[in-house]
Scaffold this motif. Structure first.
Motif, PDB file in Angstrom:
ATOM      1  N   MET A  73       4.189  -7.192  -4.375  1.00 15.79           N
ATOM      2  CA  MET A  73       3.658  -6.719  -3.099  1.00 15.79           C
ATOM      3  C   MET A  73       2.558  -7.623  -2.552  1.00 15.79           C
ATOM      4  O   MET A  73       1.976  -7.331  -1.512  1.00 15.79           O
ATOM      5  N   ALA A  76       3.181  -8.830   1.095  1.00 14.67           N
ATOM      6  CA  ALA A  76       3.128  -7.711   2.044  1.00 14.67           C
ATOM      7  C   ALA A  76       1.691  -7.271   2.286  1.00 14.67           C
ATOM      8  O   ALA A  76       1.291  -6.991   3.424  1.00 14.67           O
ATOM      9  N   LEU A  81      -0.126  -4.941   4.994  1.00 19.62           N
ATOM     10  CA  LEU A  81       0.492  -3.663   4.647  1.00 19.62           C
ATOM     11  C   LEU A  81      -0.568  -2.594   4.464  1.00 19.62           C
ATOM     12  O   LEU A  81      -1.512  -2.760   3.700  1.00 19.62           O
ATOM     13  N   LEU A  86       2.818   1.665   2.858  1.00 20.72           N
ATOM     14  CA  LEU A  86       3.173   1.527   1.450  1.00 20.72           C
ATOM     15  C   LEU A  86       4.112   2.631   0.989  1.00 20.72           C
ATOM     16  O   LEU A  86       4.976   2.419   0.131  1.00 20.72           O
ATOM     17  N   ALA A  89       7.438   1.470   1.676  1.00 22.60           N
ATOM     18  CA  ALA A  89       7.730   0.137   1.160  1.00 22.60           C
ATOM     19  C   ALA A  89       8.048   0.142  -0.331  1.00 22.60           C
ATOM     20  O   ALA A  89       8.709  -0.781  -0.823  1.00 22.60           O
ATOM     21  N   MET A  90       7.596   1.170  -1.043  1.00 25.61           N
ATOM     22  CA  MET A  90       7.848   1.267  -2.481  1.00 25.61           C
ATOM     23  C   MET A  90       8.338   2.674  -2.806  1.00 25.61           C
ATOM     24  O   MET A  90       7.924   3.641  -2.159  1.00 25.61           O
ATOM     25  N   ARG A  96       3.588   2.293  -7.372  1.00 32.33           N
ATOM     26  CA  ARG A  96       3.018   2.671  -6.077  1.00 32.33           C
ATOM     27  C   ARG A  96       1.718   3.447  -6.251  1.00 32.33           C
ATOM     28  O   ARG A  96       0.799   3.317  -5.435  1.00 32.33           O
TER      29      ARG A  96
END
Length: 334
Positions: A73, A76, A81, A86, A89-90, A96
């Motif tokens: 990450m 990002a 990000l 987030l 995104a995960m 996460r």
């Protein structure tokens, strides 16, 4: 205007020895293996810690794979990000969680606020945390319980065959403590009612995850003599509604929800559906427990004893006074 660019992401695996060993129905371990994420911007650093756990079915499920997922990450985050982005995104899970908590810590530091003020949540106070008694023979568990009988809330790990004898021995060793039980999916439909009756006879308040996840339909067909709490059967908000006929409470863990952001939303949703809330933890350091303290104002049961099970905690750890756990100082998190 403050830049949204993040200068750096650092992550690492850390190991902390457990005092003795920690035993549940799925086995024993002697160390806590955590993954720490640090996100830095403008001279400030936010931290988050996670513990990947294969039983929760997440991907990745090893410390090394979780570390790699966090490190992936980097770009990002460098591109700006946000914590909100987030979430999509995960996937939910430990990786996460570490990043979500690190971003909240950084946001709080950048704003000069405590995390609960930043997130418009009630200020957490001190709470009684459960203290865990590992699975063993009735005699070994009674001996361990006798040493902890001064604690007001004990969490007893059970494991299937012989559990009525175990809980009876524990109750005899701690006649005044409130008892909650965690079977870690070790019971079967055949012994479910017998074991629940034994727990009720011992004055147990709550039983956590007696049957395997996905094979817990029997809980909806029987008269439950005490509250039953979902752990492996519940992960985030999406898993709540189907459990209403089977469970009375849900165990929220940040490593399952994928961070404090989802955990807070899940706590609100669980309350709206009528569930009682337990805030739980993996065996980890105070850096994992600190964000979970924001759930405690909504929780009937607090199970944040991870650092008490370690031979040593990290610096600036949470303050424990017996079974009382206090909110974190900003030097730790938030």
């Amino acid at each position: 205007m403050t830049s949204l660019k993040f200068a750096d992401l650092a992550a690492r695996i850390e190991r902390f020895p457990i005092a003795g060993s920690f035993t549940i129905s799925r086995g024993a371990k002697t160390e806590a293996v955590t993954v720490v994420a640090e996100v830095s911007r403008d001279g400030l650093t936010g931290r988050g810690e996670c513990v990947p756990y294969p039983r929760y079915g997440e991907t990745p499920e090893t410390p090394e794979a979780t570390l790699a997922a966090i490190q992936a990450m980097q770009q990002a985050l460098a591109d700006g990000l946000t914590r909100q982005a987030l979430q999509a995104a995960m996937p939910p899970g430990a990786a996460r969680n570490a990043l979500d908590c690190a971003l909240i810590d950084l946001e709080a530091k950048s704003a000069g606020l405590r995390a609960w003020n930043l997130l418009n949540r009630p200020t957490p106070g001190e709470r009684i945390s459960a203290y865990t008694i590992s699975l063993g023979t009735p005699e070994a568990m009674a001996a361990a319980t006798a040493k902890a009988a001064h604690r007001p809330l004990l969490k007893i790990k059970l494991g299937g065959d012989g559990d009525p004898e175990r809980i009876a021995a524990v109750r005899k060793a701690a006649p005044e403590s409130e008892l909650i039980v965690d079977a870690n999916e070790a019971w079967t439909e055949a012994n479910l009612e017998h074991n629940l009756a034994a727990c009720a006879a011992a004055g147990v308040t709550l039983v956590e995850q007696p049957l395997p996840s996905g094979k817990d339909e029997a809980l909806a067909r029987i008269r439950r003599p005490l509250a039953v709490c979902a752990d492996e059967s519940v992960h985030d908000r999406s898993s709540l509604a189907p459990l209403r006929e089977r469970y009375d409470a849900v165990n929220i863990k940040l490593d399952k929800t994928g961070g404090l952001t989802e955990a807070l939303a899940m706590a609100d949703a669980a309350q709206a559906l009528g569930f009682e809330i337990m805030i739980g933890c993996m065996v980890a350091t105070s850096l994992s427990m600190a964000p979970a303290m924001l759930i405690t104002p909504q929780a009937r049961f607090v199970d944040l004893d991870g650092p008490l099970l370690l031979a040593r905690d990290r610096d600036h750890g949470l303050r424990y006074d017996g079974s009382l756990v206090y909110p974190p100082d900003s030097s730790l998190w938030g």
